[in-house]
Design a protein around this motif. Structure first.
Motif, mmCIF file in Angstrom:
data_model
loop_
_atom_site.group_PDB
_atom_site.id
_atom_site.type_symbol
_atom_site.label_atom_id
_atom_site.label_comp_id
_atom_site.label_asym_id
_atom_site.label_seq_id
_atom_site.Cartn_x
_atom_site.Cartn_y
_atom_site.Cartn_z
ATOM 1 N N ALA A 172 0.847 -1.182 0.000
ATOM 2 C CA ALA A 172 0.000 0.000 0.000
ATOM 3 C C ALA A 172 0.887 1.238 0.000
ATOM 4 O O ALA A 172 1.538 1.549 0.995
ATOM 5 N N ALA A 173 0.967 1.916 -1.132
ATOM 6 C CA ALA A 173 1.751 3.153 -1.243
ATOM 7 C C ALA A 173 0.857 4.310 -0.834
ATOM 8 O O ALA A 173 -0.073 4.685 -1.560
ATOM 9 N N ALA A 174 1.110 4.859 0.356
ATOM 10 C CA ALA A 174 0.236 5.887 0.913
ATOM 11 C C ALA A 174 0.425 7.219 0.208
ATOM 12 O O ALA A 174 1.546 7.708 0.054
ATOM 13 N N LEU A 175 -0.668 7.811 -0.207
ATOM 14 C CA LEU A 175 -0.656 9.074 -0.938
ATOM 15 C C LEU A 175 -0.257 10.245 -0.053
ATOM 16 O O LEU A 175 0.369 11.200 -0.507
ATOM 17 N N GLY A 176 -0.624 10.175 1.238
ATOM 18 C CA GLY A 176 -0.308 11.268 2.152
ATOM 19 C C GLY A 176 -0.998 12.552 1.735
ATOM 20 O O GLY A 176 -2.155 12.546 1.303
ATOM 21 N N PRO A 177 -0.303 13.701 1.788
ATOM 22 C CA PRO A 177 -0.929 14.981 1.427
ATOM 23 C C PRO A 177 -1.010 15.219 -0.076
ATOM 24 O O PRO A 177 -1.566 16.219 -0.513
ATOM 25 N N LEU A 178 -0.453 14.319 -0.873
ATOM 26 C CA LEU A 178 -0.516 14.472 -2.322
ATOM 27 C C LEU A 178 -1.924 14.163 -2.825
ATOM 28 O O LEU A 178 -2.741 13.581 -2.112
ATOM 29 N N HIS A 179 -2.196 14.554 -4.064
ATOM 30 C CA HIS A 179 -3.515 14.325 -4.655
ATOM 31 C C HIS A 179 -3.423 13.368 -5.832
ATOM 32 O O HIS A 179 -2.462 13.408 -6.620
ATOM 33 N N ALA A 180 -4.426 12.538 -5.975
ATOM 34 C CA ALA A 180 -4.608 11.658 -7.128
ATOM 35 C C ALA A 180 -6.101 11.382 -7.225
ATOM 36 O O ALA A 180 -6.653 10.634 -6.426
ATOM 37 N N ASP A 181 -6.759 12.019 -8.185
ATOM 38 C CA ASP A 181 -8.216 11.919 -8.295
ATOM 39 C C ASP A 181 -8.628 11.622 -9.727
ATOM 40 O O ASP A 181 -8.116 12.240 -10.683
ATOM 41 N N ARG A 182 -9.544 10.697 -9.877
ATOM 42 C CA ARG A 182 -10.145 10.443 -11.173
ATOM 43 C C ARG A 182 -11.335 11.382 -11.338
ATOM 44 O O ARG A 182 -12.050 11.664 -10.379
ATOM 45 N N VAL A 183 -11.546 11.870 -12.546
ATOM 46 C CA VAL A 183 -12.594 12.868 -12.779
ATOM 47 C C VAL A 183 -13.513 12.384 -13.894
ATOM 48 O O VAL A 183 -13.161 11.525 -14.713
ATOM 49 N N THR A 184 -14.708 13.004 -13.921
ATOM 50 C CA THR A 184 -15.695 12.603 -14.932
ATOM 51 C C THR A 184 -16.185 13.766 -15.782
ATOM 52 O O THR A 184 -16.814 13.545 -16.812
ATOM 53 N N GLY A 185 -15.931 15.005 -15.393
ATOM 54 C CA GLY A 185 -16.417 16.157 -16.145
ATOM 55 C C GLY A 185 -15.405 17.286 -16.160
ATOM 56 O O GLY A 185 -14.432 17.283 -15.400
ATOM 57 N N GLN A 186 -15.656 18.289 -17.023
ATOM 58 C CA GLN A 186 -14.708 19.382 -17.183
ATOM 59 C C GLN A 186 -14.523 20.185 -15.901
ATOM 60 O O GLN A 186 -13.401 20.544 -15.538
ATOM 61 N N ALA A 187 -15.605 20.465 -15.205
ATOM 62 C CA ALA A 187 -15.498 21.239 -13.973
ATOM 63 C C ALA A 187 -14.683 20.490 -12.928
ATOM 64 O O ALA A 187 -13.826 21.072 -12.233
ATOM 65 N N ALA A 188 -14.931 19.176 -12.820
ATOM 66 C CA ALA A 188 -14.175 18.374 -11.858
ATOM 67 C C ALA A 188 -12.706 18.314 -12.242
ATOM 68 O O ALA A 188 -11.813 18.346 -11.379
ATOM 69 N N ALA A 189 -12.410 18.234 -13.535
ATOM 70 C CA ALA A 189 -11.022 18.191 -13.983
ATOM 71 C C ALA A 189 -10.294 19.483 -13.635
ATOM 72 O O ALA A 189 -9.157 19.473 -13.140
ATOM 73 N N GLU A 190 -10.942 20.624 -13.888
ATOM 74 C CA GLU A 190 -10.316 21.911 -13.582
ATOM 75 C C GLU A 190 -10.093 22.073 -12.085
ATOM 76 O O GLU A 190 -9.044 22.579 -11.650
ATOM 77 N N ALA A 191 -11.073 21.627 -11.294
ATOM 78 C CA ALA A 191 -10.920 21.725 -9.836
ATOM 79 C C ALA A 191 -9.784 20.828 -9.346
ATOM 80 O O ALA A 191 -8.995 21.217 -8.473
#
Length: 473
Positions: free
Chosen positions: A196-215
């Motif tokens: 389990a490679a812990a993400l910690g304070p970093l971000h990794a998010d899958r998105v589904t729309g343009q607004a979510a991608a920009e955010a």
């Protein structure tokens, strides 16, 4: 610095699943797919293969299986609709082991694009999807899965079985969005050891729309990746002494050491030298000698922490370095024992105590190393002691329940104070160093050896009981 041939044999192949419409969403770097391509170009990657839509989930999984069967090294699978820090991808791609690992986060509730997982002892013990449930989940999977070379055969078999199940509708209404989630479920259920490679304070998010991608792209700027890399180079599960009395200042030496081009092995060598000097001053037998010996021993341990921090920061772990670090710990400790015994005018008794302390430490080390070896063997897929493969058609994982000694231990982990007490009970290297330095400086070698035998004996019994309980489970 490795030569080109060495680098080629240690890099990873990447499979980008560009099978959802979101991977074509725009960002400042073009599309999300373009952005991931640019990030991967800065990391140790052998090649990037892009799987495009054309046949549904079953076809995507069979494509992964085909690549797994012909890949000469580790394979990283990730969806192209992912918005992540480059440092988050490096947690897998730059890890020297190139083993099987999944990127997880402990700070978010499960969601359709964040399936639940249960992490036990830094390994993924159970993984979920829209079809597979995970009772007692304590983390979420963030869509990045690396499969080590030794597990590629399992990955191929899992991907092909999942493809058949998906095509015949036996996994319910699963979609191409879940391809990597299902692969993680399959690997875990087939008994592969997934770090389990812990993400910690970093971000990794899958998105589904343009607004979510920009955010999601905007959130990346809120985190200083360089600072995170420095922070994560400091061991997060270290002992009390190392955590509070050493690491807070040695972390400031990491970047200067990098600028001076010091290697972890060089720092280890200096640490050994300081320990030898400490033993020399202890052998003087007077108060001033014991005080200076204690100070040098503390500095030796500080450099012992620094070599690991430097290795994690530069991600330059080697088998030789790990072996040298472990051997140097034993060497430094026993040299100090000899120095203390030489400096104590107590005749044969002090040497008997010194030898007893050495033997006790050897026994404790044997308890740890033999259990670690057994656990590693048991984790291998196909091992008679390994976990049997579980059907991918079972919708839920077994509930997480600890009993007896282990149940008490895991409940104690819920409290910060009791967790630190547990760490100190086993008398790790940091606490042993502090015990030796303080007792030698304030009293004498006889008190030091008696303290080591008393505390070390209790620690050995505690460790033995815990290992027996874990083995039984």
């Amino acid at each position: 610095m490795p030569d080109a041939q060495t680098r080629e044999t240690t890099t990873t192949s990447v499979v980008l699943l560009a099978t959802t419409p979101a991977c074509r969403l725009s960002c400042s770097d073009g599309t999300l797919l373009d952005r991931l391509h640019d990030q991967l170009a800065t990391l140790p990657v052998r090649e990037v293969q892009v799987l495009t839509p054309g046949g549904g989930l079953g076809a995507d999984l069979r494509g992964v299986a085909k690549i797994a069967r012909i890949s000469p090294g580790a394979v990283l699978v990730l969806p192209a609709d992912l918005v992540a820090h480059t440092e988050a991808l490096a947690l897998l791609l730059e890890h020297p082991a190139r083993g099987t690992a999944a990127l997880v986060s402990y700070d978010a509730a499960p969601a359709p694009m964040r399936p639940p997982v249960r992490v036990d002892g830094a390994r993924v013990a159970a993984a979920g999807s829209s079809f597979h449930t995970v009772p007692g989940s304590n983390a979420t999977f963030r869509g990045v899965l690396q499969v080590g070379e030794s597990d590629l055969t399992v990955l191929a078999a899992v991907a092909e079985e999942l493809a058949e199940l998906a095509e015949t509708g036996r996994l319910g209404p699963v979609t191409p969005v879940e391809a990597v989630d299902l692969l993680l479920v399959g690997l875990v259920r087939w008994g592969a050891t997934v770090r389990a490679a812990a993400l910690g304070p970093l971000h990794a998010d899958r998105v589904t729309g343009q607004a979510a991608a920009e955010a999601a792209v905007g959130r990346l700027a809120e985190v200083d990746e360089a600072r995170v890399r420095l922070d994560t180079s400091v061991k997060q599960d270290d002992g009390f002494f190392a955590t509070f009395l050493v690491s807070p200042w040695t972390r400031h030496l990491i970047r200067p050491a990098v600028r001076l081009k010091l290697t972890p092995n060089t720092v280890t060598g200096v640490s050994i030298g300081l320990a030898v000097l400490s033993a020399v001053w202890f052998s003087a037998g007077d108060q001033a000698g014991r005080l200076l010996g204690a100070a040098l021993l503390y500095l030796s341990f500080a450099l012992d922490c620094l070599d690991g921090q430097l290795a994690r920061y530069t991600r330059s772990f080697t088998a030789l370095g790990a072996w040298a670090d472990g051997m140097s710990d034993r060497l430094k400790e026993y040299v100090v024992y000899v120095g203390l015994a030489f400096g104590y005018p107590g005749g044969p008794l002090i040497w008997r105590l010194a030898v007893a302390a050495m033997i006790l430490q050897v026994v404790r080390h044997a308890i740890e190393s033999s259990y670690a070896g057994w656990a590693a063997d048991a984790a291998q897929a196909g091992s008679p002691r390994g976990r049997p493969a579980r059907s991918l058609l079972e919708p839920g994982d077994a509930p997480h329940a600890a009993a007896g000694v282990l149940g008490v231990a895991e409940r104690l982990d819920a409290s910060t104070i009791s967790r630190w007490i547990k760490k100190m009970i086993v008398l790790p290297i940091g606490e042993r160093t502090a015990l030796i330095a303080v007792t030698a400086a304030v009293w004498d070698a006889k008190v030091t050896f008696l303290a080591l035998l008393t505390w070390g004996g209790a620690a050995a019994l505690y460790q033995l009981g815990g290992r027996i309980a874990r083995s039984a489970r």
